[in-house]
Scaffold this motif. Structure first.
Motif, mmCIF file in Angstrom:
data_model
loop_
_atom_site.group_PDB
_atom_site.id
_atom_site.type_symbol
_atom_site.label_atom_id
_atom_site.label_comp_id
_atom_site.label_asym_id
_atom_site.label_seq_id
_atom_site.Cartn_x
_atom_site.Cartn_y
_atom_site.Cartn_z
ATOM 1 N N UNK A 12 0.770 -1.136 0.052
ATOM 2 C CA UNK A 12 -0.141 0.816 0.082
ATOM 3 C C UNK A 12 0.729 1.020 0.158
ATOM 4 N N UNK A 13 2.350 1.403 0.231
ATOM 5 C CA UNK A 13 3.272 2.551 0.328
ATOM 6 C C UNK A 13 3.009 3.167 -1.015
ATOM 7 N N UNK A 14 2.302 2.097 -2.425
ATOM 8 C CA UNK A 14 2.251 2.778 -3.241
ATOM 9 C C UNK A 14 1.207 3.550 -3.578
ATOM 10 N N UNK A 15 0.293 3.593 -3.187
ATOM 11 C CA UNK A 15 -0.498 4.157 -2.905
ATOM 12 C C UNK A 15 -0.894 5.242 -2.113
ATOM 13 N N UNK A 16 -0.197 5.002 -1.352
ATOM 14 C CA UNK A 16 0.319 6.350 -0.080
ATOM 15 C C UNK A 16 0.628 7.507 -1.110
ATOM 16 N N UNK A 17 2.055 7.198 -1.446
ATOM 17 C CA UNK A 17 2.723 8.128 -2.421
ATOM 18 C C UNK A 17 2.032 8.706 -3.783
ATOM 19 N N UNK A 18 1.055 7.724 -3.935
ATOM 20 C CA UNK A 18 0.082 8.104 -5.359
ATOM 21 C C UNK A 18 -0.654 9.164 -5.039
ATOM 22 N N UNK A 19 -1.265 9.389 -3.623
ATOM 23 C CA UNK A 19 -2.404 9.995 -2.997
ATOM 24 C C UNK A 19 -1.349 11.554 -3.076
ATOM 25 N N UNK A 20 -0.086 11.442 -2.102
ATOM 26 C CA UNK A 20 0.629 12.196 -2.037
ATOM 27 C C UNK A 20 1.119 13.311 -3.576
ATOM 28 N N UNK B 16 7.006 -7.758 -11.373
ATOM 29 C CA UNK B 16 7.458 -7.667 -10.186
ATOM 30 C C UNK B 16 6.800 -5.883 -9.449
ATOM 31 N N UNK B 17 6.499 -5.691 -9.070
ATOM 32 C CA UNK B 17 5.567 -4.318 -8.741
ATOM 33 C C UNK B 17 6.628 -3.201 -7.079
ATOM 34 N N UNK B 18 7.606 -3.647 -7.255
ATOM 35 C CA UNK B 18 8.105 -3.996 -5.518
ATOM 36 C C UNK B 18 9.066 -2.031 -5.934
ATOM 37 N N UNK B 19 9.331 -2.258 -6.978
ATOM 38 C CA UNK B 19 10.041 -1.037 -7.311
ATOM 39 C C UNK B 19 9.117 0.439 -7.227
ATOM 40 N N UNK B 20 7.673 0.251 -7.469
ATOM 41 C CA UNK B 20 6.472 1.405 -8.200
ATOM 42 C C UNK B 20 6.872 2.324 -7.404
ATOM 43 N N UNK B 21 6.771 1.492 -5.512
ATOM 44 C CA UNK B 21 6.420 3.008 -4.601
ATOM 45 C C UNK B 21 7.719 3.531 -4.954
ATOM 46 N N UNK B 22 8.977 2.856 -5.351
ATOM 47 C CA UNK B 22 10.148 4.404 -4.869
ATOM 48 C C UNK B 22 10.336 5.168 -6.451
ATOM 49 N N UNK B 23 9.428 4.798 -7.766
ATOM 50 C CA UNK B 23 9.146 5.478 -9.014
ATOM 51 C C UNK B 23 8.221 6.681 -8.419
ATOM 52 N N UNK B 24 7.551 6.365 -7.721
ATOM 53 C CA UNK B 24 6.495 7.092 -7.568
ATOM 54 C C UNK B 24 6.566 8.225 -6.054
ATOM 55 N N UNK B 25 7.795 7.898 -5.466
ATOM 56 C CA UNK B 25 8.520 8.508 -4.421
ATOM 57 C C UNK B 25 9.344 9.698 -5.621
ATOM 58 N N UNK B 26 9.795 9.175 -5.956
ATOM 59 C CA UNK B 26 10.711 10.010 -7.097
ATOM 60 C C UNK B 26 9.984 11.010 -7.527
ATOM 61 N N UNK B 27 8.783 10.956 -8.262
ATOM 62 C CA UNK B 27 8.180 12.150 -8.272
ATOM 63 C C UNK B 27 7.510 12.741 -7.482
ATOM 64 N N UNK B 28 7.253 12.379 -6.364
ATOM 65 C CA UNK B 28 6.860 12.911 -5.398
ATOM 66 C C UNK B 28 8.197 13.838 -4.864
#
Lengths: 189, 157
Positions: A12-20, B16-28
């Motif tokens: 769910x971290x992806x979702x949280x990050x997407x929200x931000x 694997x979607x494990x790196x997805x949060x990292x990509x999004x964080x980078x954008x963020x």
């Protein structure tokens, strides 16, 4: 025996990050301030006398409180101001009525004729700011067109593609001479 | 000779979607850094006029903003509908302008003090009287670089 803690589900971290991310995307305004840059003349006490210039060297631009424009005393439309200014400054036919030219030696150019023309802009206290900006815009357009012309003559490029030294040289050949007279107070406020 | 396995029907493994949060964080992080939140809340109407020859103001840290316009409806009760000057978060009078310029200068590094640009964000409906007064005050304060804030107009000439 220590019981192994189960791994926390991180999907769910992806979702949280997407929200931000969505929040920042929505609130971001990447507006860059833009406008017309001018340099004011230094302050002079009231009793100093204004320098005198020959009449032919001055293009008088007047904007009254009804937002009407007069060039050298004749009513004119704002859209004609650019061409009038260019004609005035360059004086292509060496007209007796239009500004004198002075031969100056400028780096990169050598001896060139520099116009002595000055645009004198006078606005009333009742003039609307929108009209004032429209006039300033036309004057800026006139000067940038002349500078582009000179730059193209010399280097075959537009003014903003030149190096800093070249730009400075062009600026010296076409100096921006817009003088603003002290405001009149006819219209009140 | 190498042996090639012919595995018959093999299911493609799920990506694997494990790196997805990292990509999004980078954008963020990119957006967080690039975002400039507006520092002052506007108390005056501020629709700037349009011009074709606008240039972008470089170096945001060297720009000090002066807002001029009619107070917004929330402030009209207290301040009326005459155009007013807003400096930082409050209304100011002409006399305060010189102190404001001095304060802005004080807030910058010493080598930058002479290159502050005053960005005049003036509403298009305002008349020139107040603008000229501001310009006179700026001249007195010897802060001579100004920018007439305007929006880029796209169109012919």
């Amino acid at each position: 025996m220590v019981k192994k803690t189960p791994e926390i589900n991180a999907s769910s971290t992806a979702d949280i990050a997407f929200l931000l991310l969505a929040f920042f995307l929505a609130t971001t305004t990447m507006n860059v301030d833009s406008g017309l840059y001018r340099r004011l003349p230094p302050y002079q006490p009231d009793n100093t006398e204004a320098p005198k210039y020959a009449k032919r060297n001055i293009l008088q631009v007047l904007v009254n409180r009804n937002n009407q424009l007069a060039i050298n005393g004749e009513l004119a439309d704002v859209s004609t101001l650019k061409d009038r200014t260019i004609e005035f400054i360059l004086n292509p036919n060496n007209n007796e009525e239009l500004p004198q030219k002075e031969v100056k030696t400028i780096e990169l150019f050598g001896p060139v004729e520099v116009s002595k023309g000055i645009v004198s802009l006078q606005s009333d206290k009742g003039t609307s700011y929108e009209m004032y900006i429209a006039v300033q815009d036309q004057l800026t357009a006139a000067y940038s067109e002349m500078r582009n012309m000179k730059a193209n003559e010399k280097w075959g490029k537009n003014f903003d593609q030149l190096t800093t030294e070249q730009q400075d040289a062009v600026k010296a050949v076409i100096p921006m001479a817009i003088s603003e007279a002290e405001p009149k107070n006819i219209g009140g406020k | 000779m190498a042996k090639f396995k012919k595995g018959g029907k093999k299911e493609t493994p799920a990506i694997s979607t494990a790196s997805l949060p990292d990509i999004v964080f980078m954008l963020l992080f990119f957006f967080m850094v690039a975002t400039t939140m507006r520092e002052v809340s506007l108390m005056v109407d501020n629709t700037m006029p349009a011009a074709t020859q606008t240039i972008k103001l470089e170096k945001k840290s060297l720009v000090s903003n002066i807002y001029v316009g009619k107070p917004t409806s929330a402030w009209q009760g207290a301040y009326g509908t005459e155009p007013r000057i807003q400096l930082n978060d409050r209304f100011a009078t002409l006399q305060e302008l010189q102190a404001f310029v001095a304060a802005e200068r004080e807030a910058r590094k010493e080598e930058d003090r002479n290159s502050i640009t005053n960005n005049l964000k003036v509403d298009r409906t305002v008349t020139m009287g107040i603008v000229t007064d501001i310009k006179q005050e700026l001249r007195k304060a010897n802060s001579l670089r100004i920018n007439y804030g305007s929006i880029k107009k796209i169109g012919n000439n």
